[in-house]
Write a protein that holds these residues in place. Sequence first.
Motif, PDB file in Angstrom:
ATOM      1  N   ASP A 175      34.930  47.214  49.386  1.00 55.46           N
ATOM      2  CA  ASP A 175      35.828  48.082  48.622  1.00 55.46           C
ATOM      3  C   ASP A 175      35.812  49.509  49.149  1.00 55.46           C
ATOM      4  N   TYR A 187      34.285  44.950  37.674  1.00 59.07           N
ATOM      5  CA  TYR A 187      34.490  44.020  38.788  1.00 59.07           C
ATOM      6  C   TYR A 187      33.176  43.553  39.402  1.00 59.07           C
ATOM      7  N   SER A 194      39.144  51.012  50.792  1.00 58.68           N
ATOM      8  CA  SER A 194      39.717  52.176  50.112  1.00 58.68           C
ATOM      9  C   SER A 194      39.838  53.364  51.059  1.00 58.68           C
ATOM     10  N   MET A 227      37.621  55.773  43.734  1.00 59.28           N
ATOM     11  CA  MET A 227      38.025  54.369  43.622  1.00 59.28           C
ATOM     12  C   MET A 227      36.840  53.508  43.210  1.00 59.28           C
ATOM     13  N   SER A 239      43.272  48.415  38.646  1.00 56.00           N
ATOM     14  CA  SER A 239      42.447  49.510  39.165  1.00 56.00           C
ATOM     15  C   SER A 239      43.209  50.343  40.191  1.00 56.00           C
ATOM     16  N   VAL A 291      42.599  42.451  38.104  1.00 59.74           N
ATOM     17  CA  VAL A 291      41.649  43.568  38.037  1.00 59.74           C
ATOM     18  C   VAL A 291      41.901  44.538  39.181  1.00 59.74           C
ATOM     19  N   THR A 292      42.158  44.001  40.366  1.00 61.05           N
ATOM     20  CA  THR A 292      42.456  44.863  41.512  1.00 61.05           C
ATOM     21  C   THR A 292      43.753  45.620  41.290  1.00 61.05           C
ATOM     22  N   ASN A 299      44.263  54.269  39.670  1.00 54.93           N
ATOM     23  CA  ASN A 299      43.787  55.273  40.620  1.00 54.93           C
ATOM     24  C   ASN A 299      44.919  55.935  41.375  1.00 54.93           C
ATOM     25  N   VAL A 324      36.115  53.769  39.516  1.00 55.57           N
ATOM     26  CA  VAL A 324      37.050  52.989  38.684  1.00 55.57           C
ATOM     27  C   VAL A 324      36.782  51.497  38.835  1.00 55.57           C
ATOM     28  N   TYR A 325      36.477  51.050  40.045  1.00 54.45           N
ATOM     29  CA  TYR A 325      36.141  49.629  40.225  1.00 54.45           C
ATOM     30  C   TYR A 325      34.900  49.272  39.409  1.00 54.45           C
ATOM     31  N   SER A 367      35.789  49.042  35.773  1.00 53.79           N
ATOM     32  CA  SER A 367      36.607  47.862  35.467  1.00 53.79           C
ATOM     33  C   SER A 367      35.753  46.618  35.265  1.00 53.79           C
TER      34      SER A 367
END
Length: 166
Positions: free
Chosen positions: A15, A75, A19, A66, A94, A90-91, A98, A69-70, A73
Amino acid sequence: MISAGLQRAKYVVGDLMSSALAWFAYTCLRYYLNQETMLSQGFNSFEMFVTSSYVALGMLLFPLMMMFVYFLSGYYNEVFRKSRLQEFFVTAASVLFNSLMIFFVALVNDMANDRAYNYEMIMLLVVLLFAMVYTVRCVITSQASRRLKHRIWQFNTLIIGAGNEA
């Protein structure tokens, strides 16, 4: 046997890298799509823009935001019980959250008078970010699923009782 911590680390690193790559791609495209504004801000060349402290700060802060926030969430909570549908939603949520937050906090100075252009820039960020992050997540999840299916990975299990009722 693989630990949940190692699998979680794969998702976190994936991720973070995806990102950062998405943000860099977006930054490059933003320069080329909005050269008039970039020139008026003193960026006379692409090299000057990419090596500026403005871009460097964004390359540091955006992926970290990012990741935050992940994390919020949820995740990274259950790394072995992921469905692709859950992963998709979920992706998407998020990334959308963002992207809107980044756009209205950090990129509002780049906004043009043309609203269509502003919407295109938001959509460009959402699409780039979603495509890169979701692709990496799908690869990691598919590898894990394949290893579980072929019994390369196993989990210790305690069975209490005997016979069919155990």
